[in-house]
Motif scaffolding. Structure first.
Motif, short mmCIF file in Angstrom:
data_model
loop_
_atom_site.label_atom_id
_atom_site.label_comp_id
_atom_site.label_asym_id
_atom_site.label_seq_id
_atom_site.Cartn_x
_atom_site.Cartn_y
_atom_site.Cartn_z
N GLU A 6 0.73 -1.46 -0.13
CA GLU A 6 -0.20 -0.42 0.36
C GLU A 6 0.53 1.59 0.25
O GLU A 6 0.12 2.79 -0.10
CB GLU A 6 -1.08 0.02 1.26
CG GLU A 6 -1.42 -0.83 1.16
CD GLU A 6 -2.85 -1.59 -0.39
OE1 GLU A 6 -2.57 -0.09 -0.69
OE2 GLU A 6 -2.43 -2.33 -0.06
N LEU A 7 1.53 0.80 0.13
CA LEU A 7 3.40 2.17 0.28
C LEU A 7 4.10 2.46 -0.92
O LEU A 7 3.73 1.53 -1.97
CB LEU A 7 4.27 2.40 1.20
CG LEU A 7 3.43 2.22 3.22
CD1 LEU A 7 4.50 2.34 3.56
CD2 LEU A 7 2.46 2.90 3.02
N LEU A 33 11.16 4.19 4.83
CA LEU A 33 10.26 3.37 5.98
C LEU A 33 11.52 3.06 6.83
O LEU A 33 12.32 2.31 8.17
CB LEU A 33 9.76 2.23 6.13
CG LEU A 33 9.09 1.63 6.92
CD1 LEU A 33 8.87 1.72 8.82
CD2 LEU A 33 8.08 1.02 6.80
N LEU A 53 14.36 2.00 9.75
CA LEU A 53 14.36 1.59 10.42
C LEU A 53 15.76 0.94 10.41
O LEU A 53 16.72 0.49 11.62
CB LEU A 53 13.91 -0.04 9.44
CG LEU A 53 12.50 -0.47 10.09
CD1 LEU A 53 11.53 -1.66 9.03
CD2 LEU A 53 12.18 -0.43 10.79
N LEU A 77 7.59 4.82 15.27
CA LEU A 77 7.42 3.99 13.79
C LEU A 77 6.82 3.38 13.05
O LEU A 77 5.96 3.50 12.46
CB LEU A 77 9.44 4.33 13.22
CG LEU A 77 9.67 3.69 12.24
CD1 LEU A 77 9.36 5.06 11.27
CD2 LEU A 77 11.03 3.31 12.24
N LEU A 78 6.69 1.98 13.61
CA LEU A 78 5.89 1.12 13.29
C LEU A 78 4.78 0.97 13.02
O LEU A 78 4.45 0.51 12.44
CB LEU A 78 6.58 -0.51 13.64
CG LEU A 78 7.85 -0.68 13.81
CD1 LEU A 78 8.19 -1.42 14.65
CD2 LEU A 78 7.83 -1.13 11.95
N ARG A 115 3.11 3.89 13.45
CA ARG A 115 2.15 4.79 12.47
C ARG A 115 1.84 4.41 11.03
O ARG A 115 1.66 4.18 10.31
CB ARG A 115 3.43 5.58 12.18
CG ARG A 115 2.85 7.47 12.16
CD ARG A 115 3.72 7.96 11.88
NE ARG A 115 5.16 7.95 11.38
CZ ARG A 115 6.04 8.68 11.69
NH1 ARG A 115 6.14 9.95 11.98
NH2 ARG A 115 7.72 8.34 11.27
N LYS A 116 3.14 2.78 10.27
CA LYS A 116 3.14 2.40 9.21
C LYS A 116 2.21 1.51 9.18
O LYS A 116 0.96 1.55 8.44
CB LYS A 116 4.68 1.77 8.93
CG LYS A 116 4.78 1.02 7.97
CD LYS A 116 4.38 -0.67 8.18
CE LYS A 116 4.97 -1.34 9.58
NZ LYS A 116 4.24 -2.98 9.64
N ARG A 118 -0.94 3.44 8.64
CA ARG A 118 -1.03 4.44 7.69
C ARG A 118 -1.54 2.78 6.08
O ARG A 118 -2.54 3.24 5.61
CB ARG A 118 0.25 4.39 6.89
CG ARG A 118 -0.17 5.14 5.50
CD ARG A 118 1.72 5.61 5.27
NE ARG A 118 2.70 6.99 5.94
CZ ARG A 118 3.69 7.54 5.59
NH1 ARG A 118 3.94 6.89 4.29
NH2 ARG A 118 4.42 8.43 6.06
N VAL A 119 -0.87 1.47 6.50
CA VAL A 119 -1.18 0.82 5.08
C VAL A 119 -2.69 0.17 5.45
O VAL A 119 -3.30 0.26 4.39
CB VAL A 119 -0.15 -0.89 6.40
CG1 VAL A 119 -0.68 -1.78 4.95
CG2 VAL A 119 1.46 0.10 5.70
N ARG A 128 -4.58 2.93 4.04
CA ARG A 128 -4.53 2.69 2.57
C ARG A 128 -5.66 1.72 2.02
O ARG A 128 -6.71 1.74 0.91
CB ARG A 128 -3.63 3.34 1.63
CG ARG A 128 -3.04 4.40 1.95
CD ARG A 128 -1.71 4.26 1.38
NE ARG A 128 -1.14 5.69 2.06
CZ ARG A 128 -0.22 5.78 1.37
NH1 ARG A 128 0.73 5.54 0.77
NH2 ARG A 128 0.44 7.19 1.72
N ALA A 129 -5.48 0.65 3.26
CA ALA A 129 -5.88 -1.01 2.14
C ALA A 129 -7.28 -1.26 2.57
O ALA A 129 -8.12 -1.42 2.19
CB ALA A 129 -4.98 -1.86 2.83
N GLU A 145 0.98 -9.58 6.29
CA GLU A 145 1.86 -9.77 6.84
C GLU A 145 3.38 -10.80 6.02
O GLU A 145 4.18 -10.29 5.27
CB GLU A 145 2.43 -9.44 7.41
CG GLU A 145 2.31 -8.31 8.67
CD GLU A 145 2.93 -7.44 8.56
OE1 GLU A 145 3.98 -7.57 8.61
OE2 GLU A 145 3.15 -5.88 9.20
#
Lengths: 266, 233
Positions: free
Chosen positions: A97-98, A106, A110, B12-13, B15-16, B19-20, B23-24, B80
Protein backbone atom coordinates in the motif's frame (compact mmCIF):
# COMPACT_ATOMS: atom_id res chain seq x y z
CA UNK A 1 25.36 8.17 7.45
CA UNK A 2 25.81 6.40 10.80
CA UNK A 3 28.77 4.05 10.90
CA UNK A 4 28.11 0.34 11.09
CA UNK A 5 30.76 -2.23 11.93
CA UNK A 6 32.47 -4.02 9.03
CA UNK A 7 32.89 -7.76 8.93
CA UNK A 8 36.11 -9.24 7.55
CA UNK A 9 34.75 -12.72 7.09
CA UNK A 10 31.96 -15.07 7.95
CA UNK A 11 32.59 -18.79 8.19
CA UNK A 12 30.69 -21.94 9.03
CA UNK A 13 32.15 -25.11 10.47
CA UNK A 14 30.51 -28.52 10.19
CA UNK A 15 27.01 -27.11 9.91
CA UNK A 16 24.09 -29.52 10.21
CA UNK A 17 20.41 -28.71 10.01
CA UNK A 18 17.65 -31.26 10.43
CA UNK A 19 13.94 -30.68 9.92
CA UNK A 20 12.54 -33.59 11.87
CA UNK A 21 14.01 -36.68 10.21
CA UNK A 22 14.99 -34.81 7.07
CA UNK A 23 18.55 -33.54 6.89
CA UNK A 24 18.81 -30.22 5.01
CA UNK A 25 22.50 -29.53 5.67
CA UNK A 26 25.16 -32.12 6.42
CA UNK A 27 28.50 -30.79 7.58
CA UNK A 28 28.82 -27.59 5.57
CA UNK A 29 32.05 -25.68 6.14
CA UNK A 30 32.75 -22.54 4.17
CA UNK A 31 34.36 -19.14 4.42
CA UNK A 32 33.21 -15.87 2.89
CA UNK A 33 35.64 -12.96 2.77
CA UNK A 34 35.08 -9.22 2.66
CA UNK A 35 35.40 -7.79 -0.85
CA UNK A 36 34.52 -11.14 -2.43
CA UNK A 37 31.53 -12.36 -4.34
CA UNK A 38 30.59 -15.99 -3.78
CA UNK A 39 28.05 -17.80 -5.90
CA UNK A 40 26.16 -20.61 -4.24
CA UNK A 41 24.91 -23.17 -6.73
CA UNK A 42 22.92 -26.31 -6.28
CA UNK A 43 19.85 -28.16 -7.39
CA UNK A 44 16.41 -27.49 -5.88
CA UNK A 45 16.26 -28.76 -2.32
CA UNK A 46 20.05 -28.79 -1.94
CA UNK A 47 19.83 -26.68 1.22
CA UNK A 48 20.73 -23.26 -0.21
CA UNK A 49 17.87 -21.34 1.42
CA UNK A 50 18.45 -23.12 4.72
CA UNK A 51 22.11 -22.11 4.61
CA UNK A 52 21.12 -18.50 3.86
CA UNK A 53 18.66 -18.44 6.77
CA UNK A 54 21.33 -19.75 9.12
CA UNK A 55 23.87 -17.18 7.90
CA UNK A 56 21.24 -14.47 8.42
CA UNK A 57 20.73 -15.64 11.99
CA UNK A 58 17.08 -16.48 11.38
CA UNK A 59 17.55 -20.20 11.85
CA UNK A 60 19.55 -22.12 14.42
CA UNK A 61 21.68 -24.98 13.10
CA UNK A 62 21.12 -28.39 14.64
CA UNK A 63 24.89 -28.72 15.01
CA UNK A 64 27.94 -26.75 13.97
CA UNK A 65 29.08 -23.19 14.23
CA UNK A 66 28.81 -19.90 12.38
CA UNK A 67 31.66 -17.49 13.08
CA UNK A 68 31.79 -13.80 12.28
CA UNK A 69 35.35 -12.46 12.39
CA UNK A 70 36.44 -15.40 14.57
CA UNK A 71 33.60 -14.82 17.00
CA UNK A 72 30.69 -17.28 17.21
CA UNK A 73 27.53 -15.72 15.77
CA UNK A 74 25.70 -16.49 18.99
CA UNK A 75 28.10 -14.18 20.84
CA UNK A 76 27.84 -11.31 18.34
CA UNK A 77 25.50 -8.52 19.39
CA UNK A 78 22.27 -9.37 17.62
CA UNK A 79 21.21 -5.82 16.75
CA UNK A 80 24.67 -4.85 15.45
CA UNK A 81 24.73 -7.98 13.30
CA UNK A 82 21.33 -7.24 11.78
CA UNK A 83 22.38 -3.64 11.12
CA UNK A 84 25.15 -5.02 8.88
CA UNK A 85 22.94 -7.52 7.13
CA UNK A 86 21.23 -7.12 3.76
CA UNK A 87 19.00 -10.00 2.64
CA UNK A 88 17.22 -10.24 -0.68
CA UNK A 89 14.75 -13.11 -0.75
CA UNK A 90 12.14 -14.42 -3.18
CA UNK A 91 9.61 -11.98 -1.73
CA UNK A 92 10.25 -8.24 -2.08
CA UNK A 93 9.38 -7.62 1.61
CA UNK A 94 7.86 -4.25 0.75
CA UNK A 95 4.48 -2.83 1.78
CA UNK A 96 2.02 -3.02 -1.11
CA UNK A 97 0.00 0.00 0.00
CA UNK A 98 3.02 2.28 0.28
CA UNK A 99 4.94 3.75 -2.63
CA UNK A 100 8.56 2.73 -3.39
CA UNK A 101 9.69 6.07 -1.96
CA UNK A 102 7.70 5.53 1.25
CA UNK A 103 9.02 1.99 1.55
CA UNK A 104 12.60 3.19 1.27
CA UNK A 105 11.90 6.00 3.75
CA UNK A 106 10.61 3.41 6.19
CA UNK A 107 13.70 1.23 5.78
CA UNK A 108 16.01 4.22 6.17
CA UNK A 109 14.30 4.86 9.49
CA UNK A 110 14.31 1.19 10.50
CA UNK A 111 18.06 0.97 9.91
CA UNK A 112 18.58 4.38 11.46
CA UNK A 113 20.87 5.48 8.66
CA UNK A 114 21.38 8.97 7.25
CA UNK A 115 20.52 10.57 10.60
CA UNK A 116 18.29 12.43 11.05
CA UNK A 117 16.26 10.03 8.96
CA UNK A 118 13.80 12.70 7.89
CA UNK A 119 16.56 15.10 6.86
CA UNK A 120 17.80 16.02 3.42
CA UNK A 121 20.62 13.45 3.51
CA UNK A 122 18.04 10.69 3.81
CA UNK A 123 15.89 12.14 1.03
CA UNK A 124 18.91 12.50 -1.25
CA UNK A 125 19.97 8.93 -0.55
CA UNK A 126 16.48 7.63 -1.27
CA UNK A 127 16.29 9.57 -4.55
CA UNK A 128 19.78 8.31 -5.47
CA UNK A 129 18.68 4.73 -4.92
CA UNK A 130 15.45 5.25 -6.85
CA UNK A 131 17.57 6.52 -9.75
CA UNK A 132 20.07 3.67 -9.36
CA UNK A 133 17.37 1.03 -9.74
CA UNK A 134 15.49 3.07 -12.34
CA UNK A 135 12.31 3.54 -10.34
CA UNK A 136 12.12 7.32 -10.40
CA UNK A 137 8.97 7.41 -12.51
CA UNK A 138 7.18 4.85 -10.35
CA UNK A 139 8.43 6.29 -7.06
CA UNK A 140 5.04 7.64 -6.01
CA UNK A 141 2.84 4.75 -7.14
CA UNK A 142 1.60 2.12 -4.69
CA UNK A 143 3.88 -0.90 -4.76
CA UNK A 144 0.92 -3.18 -5.55
CA UNK A 145 0.73 -1.58 -9.02
CA UNK A 146 4.35 -2.38 -9.90
CA UNK A 147 5.43 -5.18 -12.22
CA UNK A 148 7.51 -8.14 -10.98
CA UNK A 149 10.70 -6.64 -12.37
CA UNK A 150 10.04 -3.26 -10.75
CA UNK A 151 9.33 -4.99 -7.44
CA UNK A 152 12.65 -6.78 -7.72
CA UNK A 153 14.42 -3.47 -8.37
CA UNK A 154 12.77 -2.00 -5.28
CA UNK A 155 13.78 -5.04 -3.23
CA UNK A 156 17.38 -4.61 -4.43
CA UNK A 157 17.36 -0.96 -3.33
CA UNK A 158 15.86 -1.92 0.04
CA UNK A 159 18.54 -4.59 0.54
CA UNK A 160 21.51 -2.36 -0.25
CA UNK A 161 20.22 1.00 1.01
CA UNK A 162 21.96 0.80 4.40
CA UNK A 163 25.29 -0.36 2.91
CA UNK A 164 25.35 -3.75 4.63
CA UNK A 165 28.63 -5.56 5.10
CA UNK A 166 27.05 -9.01 4.66
CA UNK A 167 24.82 -9.24 1.59
CA UNK A 168 22.82 -12.41 0.98
CA UNK A 169 21.05 -12.47 -2.38
CA UNK A 170 18.65 -15.30 -3.18
CA UNK A 171 17.99 -15.49 -6.94
CA UNK A 172 18.51 -11.73 -7.36
CA UNK A 173 18.11 -11.73 -11.16
CA UNK A 174 14.55 -13.10 -11.06
CA UNK A 175 12.15 -10.96 -13.05
CA UNK A 176 14.76 -8.46 -14.27
CA UNK A 177 15.03 -7.37 -17.90
CA UNK A 178 18.39 -6.91 -19.66
CA UNK A 179 18.82 -3.38 -18.29
CA UNK A 180 17.93 -4.64 -14.84
CA UNK A 181 20.46 -7.47 -15.06
CA UNK A 182 23.19 -5.01 -16.06
CA UNK A 183 22.15 -2.65 -13.25
CA UNK A 184 22.31 -5.41 -10.64
CA UNK A 185 25.67 -6.71 -11.90
CA UNK A 186 27.04 -3.18 -11.65
CA UNK A 187 25.69 -2.81 -8.10
CA UNK A 188 27.22 -6.15 -7.09
CA UNK A 189 30.59 -4.99 -8.43
CA UNK A 190 30.24 -1.72 -6.49
CA UNK A 191 29.37 -3.57 -3.29
CA UNK A 192 32.38 -5.84 -3.79
CA UNK A 193 34.62 -2.81 -4.24
CA UNK A 194 33.13 -1.29 -1.06
CA UNK A 195 34.32 -4.37 0.83
CA UNK A 196 31.05 -6.16 1.45
CA UNK A 197 30.80 -9.93 1.79
CA UNK A 198 28.44 -11.08 -0.95
CA UNK A 199 26.78 -14.48 -1.26
CA UNK A 200 24.55 -15.00 -4.30
CA UNK A 201 22.27 -18.00 -4.67
CA UNK A 202 21.60 -18.40 -8.36
CA UNK A 203 21.02 -20.74 -11.27
CA UNK A 204 22.03 -18.03 -13.72
CA UNK A 205 25.64 -19.16 -14.23
CA UNK A 206 26.39 -17.05 -17.30
CA UNK A 207 25.40 -13.78 -15.63
CA UNK A 208 27.06 -14.42 -12.32
CA UNK A 209 30.28 -16.06 -13.54
CA UNK A 210 32.20 -12.84 -14.38
CA UNK A 211 31.29 -11.36 -11.00
CA UNK A 212 32.49 -14.21 -8.83
CA UNK A 213 35.61 -14.79 -6.80
CA UNK A 214 34.41 -18.10 -5.46
CA UNK A 215 31.80 -20.66 -6.41
CA UNK A 216 30.31 -23.09 -3.91
CA UNK A 217 28.30 -26.07 -5.03
CA UNK A 218 25.81 -27.51 -2.59
CA UNK A 219 24.46 -30.97 -3.26
CA UNK A 220 22.00 -32.80 -1.02
CA UNK A 221 22.98 -30.67 1.94
CA UNK A 222 26.72 -31.20 1.44
CA UNK A 223 29.26 -28.80 0.08
CA UNK A 224 30.16 -30.56 -3.16
CA UNK A 225 32.87 -28.18 -4.30
CA UNK A 226 34.55 -24.87 -3.76
CA UNK A 227 35.95 -23.32 -6.94
CA UNK A 228 37.99 -20.14 -6.98
CA UNK A 229 38.16 -17.86 -10.00
CA UNK A 230 40.04 -14.67 -10.76
CA UNK A 231 37.45 -11.88 -10.61
CA UNK A 232 36.09 -11.08 -14.06
CA UNK A 233 37.51 -14.17 -15.75
CA UNK A 234 34.63 -16.57 -15.34
CA UNK A 235 32.12 -17.42 -18.01
CA UNK A 236 29.04 -19.58 -17.89
CA UNK A 237 30.89 -22.31 -19.82
CA UNK A 238 33.92 -22.39 -17.57
CA UNK A 239 31.76 -22.31 -14.50
CA UNK A 240 29.60 -25.13 -15.75
CA UNK A 241 32.55 -27.35 -16.65
CA UNK A 242 34.28 -26.58 -13.36
CA UNK A 243 31.03 -27.34 -11.61
CA UNK A 244 30.74 -30.71 -13.39
CA UNK A 245 34.37 -31.57 -12.71
CA UNK A 246 33.96 -30.69 -9.06
CA UNK A 247 30.79 -32.73 -8.90
CA UNK A 248 32.62 -35.78 -10.28
CA UNK A 249 35.36 -35.42 -7.67
CA UNK A 250 32.79 -35.88 -4.91
CA UNK A 251 31.97 -33.91 -1.83
CA UNK A 252 34.28 -31.30 -0.32
CA UNK A 253 36.70 -31.21 -3.24
CA UNK A 254 38.30 -27.97 -4.23
CA UNK A 255 39.70 -26.69 -7.49
CA UNK A 256 41.71 -23.54 -7.77
CA UNK A 257 41.80 -21.92 -11.17
CA UNK A 258 42.89 -18.64 -9.75
CA UNK A 259 46.37 -17.21 -10.05
CA UNK A 260 45.94 -15.56 -6.66
CA UNK A 261 43.27 -17.31 -4.66
CA UNK A 262 41.28 -14.63 -2.87
CA UNK A 263 39.96 -16.80 -0.06
CA UNK A 264 40.90 -19.93 1.80
CA UNK A 265 38.00 -22.12 2.79
CA UNK A 266 38.67 -24.52 5.63
CA UNK B 1 18.65 0.74 24.22
CA UNK B 2 17.25 3.93 25.69
CA UNK B 3 13.51 4.04 26.45
CA UNK B 4 13.09 7.02 24.10
CA UNK B 5 14.64 5.06 21.24
CA UNK B 6 12.43 2.07 21.99
CA UNK B 7 9.30 4.24 22.05
CA UNK B 8 10.47 5.84 18.79
CA UNK B 9 10.72 2.41 17.13
CA UNK B 10 7.26 1.40 18.38
CA UNK B 11 5.82 4.71 17.14
CA UNK B 12 7.48 4.32 13.72
CA UNK B 13 6.00 0.85 13.22
CA UNK B 14 2.61 1.79 14.62
CA UNK B 15 2.41 4.78 12.27
CA UNK B 16 3.35 2.50 9.37
CA UNK B 17 0.68 -0.05 10.31
CA UNK B 18 -2.02 2.61 10.63
CA UNK B 19 -1.03 4.15 7.30
CA UNK B 20 -1.07 0.76 5.56
CA UNK B 21 -4.45 -0.20 7.08
CA UNK B 22 -6.02 3.14 6.21
CA UNK B 23 -4.89 2.86 2.60
CA UNK B 24 -5.85 -0.79 2.23
CA UNK B 25 -9.20 -0.33 3.97
CA UNK B 26 -9.97 -4.01 3.48
CA UNK B 27 -9.24 -5.05 7.04
CA UNK B 28 -11.04 -2.16 8.72
CA UNK B 29 -14.25 -2.56 6.73
CA UNK B 30 -14.24 -6.35 6.86
CA UNK B 31 -13.71 -6.46 10.63
CA UNK B 32 -16.37 -3.83 11.34
CA UNK B 33 -18.85 -5.52 9.02
CA UNK B 34 -18.18 -8.89 10.62
CA UNK B 35 -18.78 -7.39 14.07
CA UNK B 36 -22.08 -5.86 12.90
CA UNK B 37 -23.17 -9.21 11.46
CA UNK B 38 -22.43 -10.99 14.74
CA UNK B 39 -24.52 -8.49 16.74
CA UNK B 40 -27.33 -8.79 14.19
CA UNK B 41 -27.24 -12.58 14.34
CA UNK B 42 -27.44 -12.51 18.12
CA UNK B 43 -30.33 -10.04 17.97
CA UNK B 44 -32.18 -12.40 15.58
CA UNK B 45 -31.48 -15.32 17.91
CA UNK B 46 -33.28 -13.53 20.75
CA UNK B 47 -36.10 -12.15 18.55
CA UNK B 48 -39.61 -12.63 19.93
CA UNK B 49 -38.58 -13.95 23.34
CA UNK B 50 -38.14 -12.15 26.61
CA UNK B 51 -35.90 -9.05 26.42
CA UNK B 52 -32.24 -10.06 26.73
CA UNK B 53 -30.84 -9.76 30.23
CA UNK B 54 -27.68 -7.80 31.07
CA UNK B 55 -25.81 -11.11 31.32
CA UNK B 56 -26.70 -11.84 27.70
CA UNK B 57 -25.68 -8.34 26.56
CA UNK B 58 -22.35 -8.64 28.33
CA UNK B 59 -21.78 -12.04 26.74
CA UNK B 60 -22.71 -10.80 23.25
CA UNK B 61 -20.35 -7.83 23.59
CA UNK B 62 -17.32 -9.96 24.46
CA UNK B 63 -18.07 -12.82 22.08
CA UNK B 64 -18.45 -10.32 19.22
CA UNK B 65 -15.19 -8.65 20.22
CA UNK B 66 -13.31 -11.94 20.37
CA UNK B 67 -14.68 -13.32 17.08
CA UNK B 68 -14.35 -10.16 14.98
CA UNK B 69 -11.05 -9.23 16.62
CA UNK B 70 -9.38 -12.52 15.81
CA UNK B 71 -10.60 -12.39 12.21
CA UNK B 72 -8.97 -8.97 11.82
CA UNK B 73 -5.75 -9.92 13.60
CA UNK B 74 -5.41 -13.17 11.66
CA UNK B 75 -5.90 -11.42 8.31
CA UNK B 76 -3.48 -8.65 9.21
CA UNK B 77 -0.70 -11.15 9.95
CA UNK B 78 -1.59 -13.19 6.87
CA UNK B 79 -1.00 -10.10 4.75
CA UNK B 80 2.38 -9.59 6.42
CA UNK B 81 3.19 -13.22 5.65
CA UNK B 82 2.14 -12.99 1.98
CA UNK B 83 4.60 -10.17 1.34
CA UNK B 84 7.08 -11.56 3.91
CA UNK B 85 7.26 -8.09 5.45
CA UNK B 86 7.28 -9.40 9.01
CA UNK B 87 10.53 -11.26 8.20
CA UNK B 88 11.86 -7.98 6.81
CA UNK B 89 11.17 -6.31 10.15
CA UNK B 90 12.69 -9.18 12.10
CA UNK B 91 15.87 -8.97 10.00
CA UNK B 92 16.20 -5.24 10.59
CA UNK B 93 18.08 -3.90 13.62
CA UNK B 94 14.84 -3.01 15.39
CA UNK B 95 14.20 -4.34 18.84
CA UNK B 96 11.97 -7.40 18.43
CA UNK B 97 10.05 -6.24 21.48
CA UNK B 98 9.27 -3.03 19.59
CA UNK B 99 7.96 -5.11 16.68
CA UNK B 100 5.72 -7.07 19.05
CA UNK B 101 4.49 -4.02 20.93
CA UNK B 102 3.69 -2.09 17.76
CA UNK B 103 1.75 -5.06 16.38
CA UNK B 104 -0.11 -5.39 19.66
CA UNK B 105 -1.06 -1.69 19.62
CA UNK B 106 -2.11 -1.63 15.98
CA UNK B 107 -4.27 -4.72 16.52
CA UNK B 108 -5.75 -3.09 19.64
CA UNK B 109 -6.66 -0.07 17.52
CA UNK B 110 -8.32 -2.38 15.01
CA UNK B 111 -10.29 -4.07 17.78
CA UNK B 112 -11.34 -0.66 19.10
CA UNK B 113 -13.17 -0.21 15.82
CA UNK B 114 -15.13 -3.35 16.65
CA UNK B 115 -16.23 -1.64 19.86
CA UNK B 116 -17.43 1.32 17.80
CA UNK B 117 -19.79 -1.05 15.98
CA UNK B 118 -20.75 -3.48 18.75
CA UNK B 119 -21.58 -1.06 21.59
CA UNK B 120 -24.00 1.09 19.53
CA UNK B 121 -25.42 -2.17 18.13
CA UNK B 122 -26.16 -3.38 21.65
CA UNK B 123 -27.66 -0.01 22.59
CA UNK B 124 -29.96 -0.10 19.56
CA UNK B 125 -30.85 -3.77 19.18
CA UNK B 126 -30.65 -5.02 22.77
CA UNK B 127 -31.75 -1.89 24.62
CA UNK B 128 -28.51 -1.79 26.59
CA UNK B 129 -28.40 1.10 29.07
CA UNK B 130 -25.60 2.70 31.01
CA UNK B 131 -26.29 4.46 34.29
CA UNK B 132 -24.25 7.63 33.96
CA UNK B 133 -20.76 8.75 33.04
CA UNK B 134 -19.15 6.67 35.78
CA UNK B 135 -20.52 3.47 34.26
CA UNK B 136 -19.40 4.56 30.78
CA UNK B 137 -15.91 5.26 32.09
CA UNK B 138 -15.78 1.85 33.75
CA UNK B 139 -16.98 0.16 30.55
CA UNK B 140 -14.42 1.95 28.38
CA UNK B 141 -11.66 1.06 30.85
CA UNK B 142 -12.79 -2.55 30.89
CA UNK B 143 -12.90 -2.70 27.10
CA UNK B 144 -9.48 -1.09 26.73
CA UNK B 145 -7.86 -3.51 29.18
CA UNK B 146 -9.70 -6.51 27.74
CA UNK B 147 -8.65 -5.61 24.20
CA UNK B 148 -5.02 -5.20 25.27
CA UNK B 149 -5.02 -8.59 26.98
CA UNK B 150 -6.64 -10.30 24.02
CA UNK B 151 -4.34 -8.72 21.42
CA UNK B 152 -1.28 -9.50 23.57
CA UNK B 153 -2.08 -13.20 23.21
CA UNK B 154 -3.38 -13.08 19.63
CA UNK B 155 -0.43 -11.05 18.28
CA UNK B 156 2.08 -13.39 19.88
CA UNK B 157 0.57 -16.53 18.39
CA UNK B 158 -0.22 -14.95 15.01
CA UNK B 159 3.43 -14.02 14.59
CA UNK B 160 4.81 -17.24 15.99
CA UNK B 161 2.78 -19.58 13.80
CA UNK B 162 4.82 -18.29 10.87
CA UNK B 163 4.31 -20.50 7.85
CA UNK B 164 3.01 -23.46 9.85
CA UNK B 165 0.59 -25.66 7.98
CA UNK B 166 -3.02 -25.22 9.15
CA UNK B 167 -2.21 -22.00 11.01
CA UNK B 168 -5.70 -20.57 10.29
CA UNK B 169 -7.11 -23.48 12.28
CA UNK B 170 -4.40 -23.47 14.93
CA UNK B 171 -4.69 -19.78 15.76
CA UNK B 172 -8.20 -19.82 17.28
CA UNK B 173 -7.42 -23.13 18.97
CA UNK B 174 -4.49 -21.49 20.74
CA UNK B 175 -5.85 -17.99 21.31
CA UNK B 176 -9.39 -18.61 22.57
CA UNK B 177 -8.51 -20.99 25.43
CA UNK B 178 -5.70 -18.70 26.58
CA UNK B 179 -7.93 -15.64 26.45
CA UNK B 180 -10.68 -17.20 28.60
CA UNK B 181 -9.61 -15.07 31.63
CA UNK B 182 -10.00 -11.90 29.51
CA UNK B 183 -13.41 -12.92 28.20
CA UNK B 184 -14.58 -14.05 31.62
CA UNK B 185 -13.40 -10.91 33.41
CA UNK B 186 -14.71 -8.72 30.58
CA UNK B 187 -18.15 -10.31 30.57
CA UNK B 188 -18.46 -10.35 34.37
CA UNK B 189 -17.22 -6.77 34.64
CA UNK B 190 -19.61 -5.61 31.90
CA UNK B 191 -22.48 -7.35 33.66
CA UNK B 192 -21.61 -5.50 36.88
CA UNK B 193 -21.42 -2.18 35.04
CA UNK B 194 -24.72 -2.71 33.24
CA UNK B 195 -26.38 -3.79 36.49
CA UNK B 196 -25.66 -0.25 37.56
CA UNK B 197 -25.74 -0.27 41.39
CA UNK B 198 -23.04 1.19 43.61
CA UNK B 199 -22.03 -2.28 44.83
CA UNK B 200 -21.89 -3.75 41.34
CA UNK B 201 -19.61 -0.91 40.21
CA UNK B 202 -17.27 -1.79 43.06
CA UNK B 203 -17.29 -5.38 41.76
CA UNK B 204 -16.59 -4.07 38.25
CA UNK B 205 -13.55 -2.24 39.61
CA UNK B 206 -12.26 -5.59 40.88
CA UNK B 207 -12.54 -7.04 37.37
CA UNK B 208 -10.72 -4.00 36.05
CA UNK B 209 -7.85 -4.69 38.43
CA UNK B 210 -7.87 -8.34 37.44
CA UNK B 211 -7.65 -7.39 33.76
CA UNK B 212 -4.84 -4.95 34.49
CA UNK B 213 -2.86 -7.72 36.21
CA UNK B 214 -3.61 -10.11 33.35
CA UNK B 215 -2.45 -7.52 30.80
CA UNK B 216 0.82 -6.94 32.63
CA UNK B 217 1.41 -10.68 32.75
CA UNK B 218 0.43 -11.42 29.14
CA UNK B 219 2.35 -8.45 27.67
CA UNK B 220 5.43 -9.37 29.70
CA UNK B 221 5.20 -12.97 28.48
CA UNK B 222 4.66 -11.69 24.93
CA UNK B 223 7.73 -9.46 25.05
CA UNK B 224 9.76 -12.34 26.43
CA UNK B 225 8.50 -15.03 24.04
CA UNK B 226 8.06 -13.07 20.81
CA UNK B 227 11.68 -13.27 19.70
CA UNK B 228 12.24 -17.03 20.19
CA UNK B 229 8.82 -17.91 18.82
CA UNK B 230 8.93 -15.68 15.75
CA UNK B 231 12.51 -16.05 14.57
CA UNK B 232 13.18 -19.78 14.42
CA UNK B 233 11.55 -20.90 11.19
Amino acid sequence: MSASPRFRCIATRDLYKDYGRQRALAGVSLQLQAGQVTALLGENGAGKSTLLSILAGMLQPTRGLVRVDDQPLTEVDDVSFRRCLGVLSHEPRCYAELSPRENLQLFVQLYDVYRPATGSAASEAIERWLRAVNLERAAGRPVRTLSRGMLQRLAIARTLLHQPSLVLLDEPYTGLDQAGVAMLSSLITQERARGAILLIVTHDLATVAPLCDQVLVLSKGRLGACIELPFGSGTGETLLSAYRKADQRGPRSRSSDAATPPGSPP
Amino acid sequence: MSPARFVGQVWLLLRKDVRVELRAGELIYATMLFAAIIVLLFSFAFLGGAPPTVEVMAGVLWVALALAGLVGISRSFEREREADTLRGLLLSPLSRSAVYLSKLLSMALLMSLVVVVVVPGLLLLFGMQLSGAGALGHLLGLLALGILGFTAIASLFSASLGRARGRELLLPLLVYPLSVPVLLAGARGTYDILYGTQESLIDAARWLRFLLAFDVLSITCGLWLFEPLSTNE
